[in-house]
Write a protein that holds these residues in place. Sequence first.
Motif, PDB file in Angstrom:
ATOM      1  N   GLN A 127     -16.289  20.277 129.073  1.00 20.64           N
ATOM      2  CA  GLN A 127     -17.066  21.351 129.680  1.00 20.64           C
ATOM      3  C   GLN A 127     -16.617  21.616 131.116  1.00 20.64           C
ATOM      4  O   GLN A 127     -16.542  22.774 131.547  1.00 20.64           O
ATOM      5  CB  GLN A 127     -18.561  21.020 129.630  1.00 20.64           C
ATOM      6  CG  GLN A 127     -19.125  20.837 128.227  1.00 20.64           C
ATOM      7  CD  GLN A 127     -18.998  22.087 127.362  1.00 20.64           C
ATOM      8  OE1 GLN A 127     -18.768  23.190 127.850  1.00 20.64           O
ATOM      9  NE2 GLN A 127     -19.156  21.912 126.056  1.00 20.64           N
ATOM     10  N   ASP A 156     -22.257  28.174 125.121  1.00 20.06           N
ATOM     11  CA  ASP A 156     -21.688  27.054 124.361  1.00 20.06           C
ATOM     12  C   ASP A 156     -20.956  27.539 123.123  1.00 20.06           C
ATOM     13  O   ASP A 156     -21.141  26.995 122.016  1.00 20.06           O
ATOM     14  CB  ASP A 156     -22.782  26.057 123.983  1.00 20.06           C
ATOM     15  CG  ASP A 156     -22.323  24.609 124.170  1.00 20.06           C
ATOM     16  OD1 ASP A 156     -21.140  24.406 124.511  1.00 20.06           O
ATOM     17  OD2 ASP A 156     -23.131  23.686 123.962  1.00 20.06           O
ATOM     18  N   LEU A 216     -25.581  25.660 126.734  1.00 23.11           N
ATOM     19  CA  LEU A 216     -24.986  24.530 127.444  1.00 23.11           C
ATOM     20  C   LEU A 216     -25.901  23.964 128.524  1.00 23.11           C
ATOM     21  O   LEU A 216     -26.092  22.742 128.605  1.00 23.11           O
ATOM     22  CB  LEU A 216     -23.650  24.962 128.060  1.00 23.11           C
ATOM     23  CG  LEU A 216     -22.951  23.935 128.947  1.00 23.11           C
ATOM     24  CD1 LEU A 216     -22.567  22.701 128.135  1.00 23.11           C
ATOM     25  CD2 LEU A 216     -21.717  24.549 129.610  1.00 23.11           C
TER      26      LEU A 216
END
Length: 265
Positions: A127, A156, A216
């Motif tokens: 990430q 995400d 996310l």
Amino acid sequence: MADLYYDTTGDGPTLLIIPGGAGHPMGLDAMTDVLSAHFTVVVLDPLGLAHGRLREPVADQRVQDWSDRARRVLDATLPEGESAYVLGTSAGAIVALDLLARHPERLRHVVVHEPPCVGVLPDGARQQARFGEICDVYRTRGLAAAGALMTAVLEDREVAGELPEGQPLSREEELLNPMALSLAHVLRPFTAYVPETGPAPVRLTVGAGADSRGQLLHRTAEFLAKDRQADLVEFPGGHLGILQHPADFAERLTRTLLGADARSR
């Protein structure tokens, strides 16, 4: 303290707000108007962008420098013997976590709303690399392409189709655009920051947007709250809930900080 930039409004216990992005407090007036009925609201402008420093050169930023400025603003505004509430959102939430770790002595309760400290996640390295890619895309293809990739990263997911074509901003254009300054000088170092683990030295609440569920930064907030043994509280809207629903966001924050006392003022 000529290098400190902040605005103060309202009356009551001190609430320090640390904005996201490049720290420009644009769009926060509607929320601070509601909060000022309960708090002395101090809004930090770390780079002075709303105080005459837009157009001036900006270097790559450090989380610790912003939290040091936040601590100095508290030194300048907090009455002797009192402690402050703190709200940090997005990049500002990462600053609030560092302020909590290094300068907890005058803090009462810290709320961090969707901090992009994705390094805490099991897939944190991946990430962090995706946020780095956003910065690279900004440099080569401009704001629209970086924005499209940012949306995909926050949701995400992979990018659907091709990124928009575009050109890099000139340095003069970049210095006039807080979002561009964030992509150029804030996003990469701030998303590389990994906060402390374990219980916080003062009360910590981790906020996540109700509209961010499954995304996310909601996942990051859940993981961070569990790791720090902190409360997880959902706020109205998504990652930009502070701008999307300012009055409702302010009311949720007031209840989180003051509890039953929020109804007495």
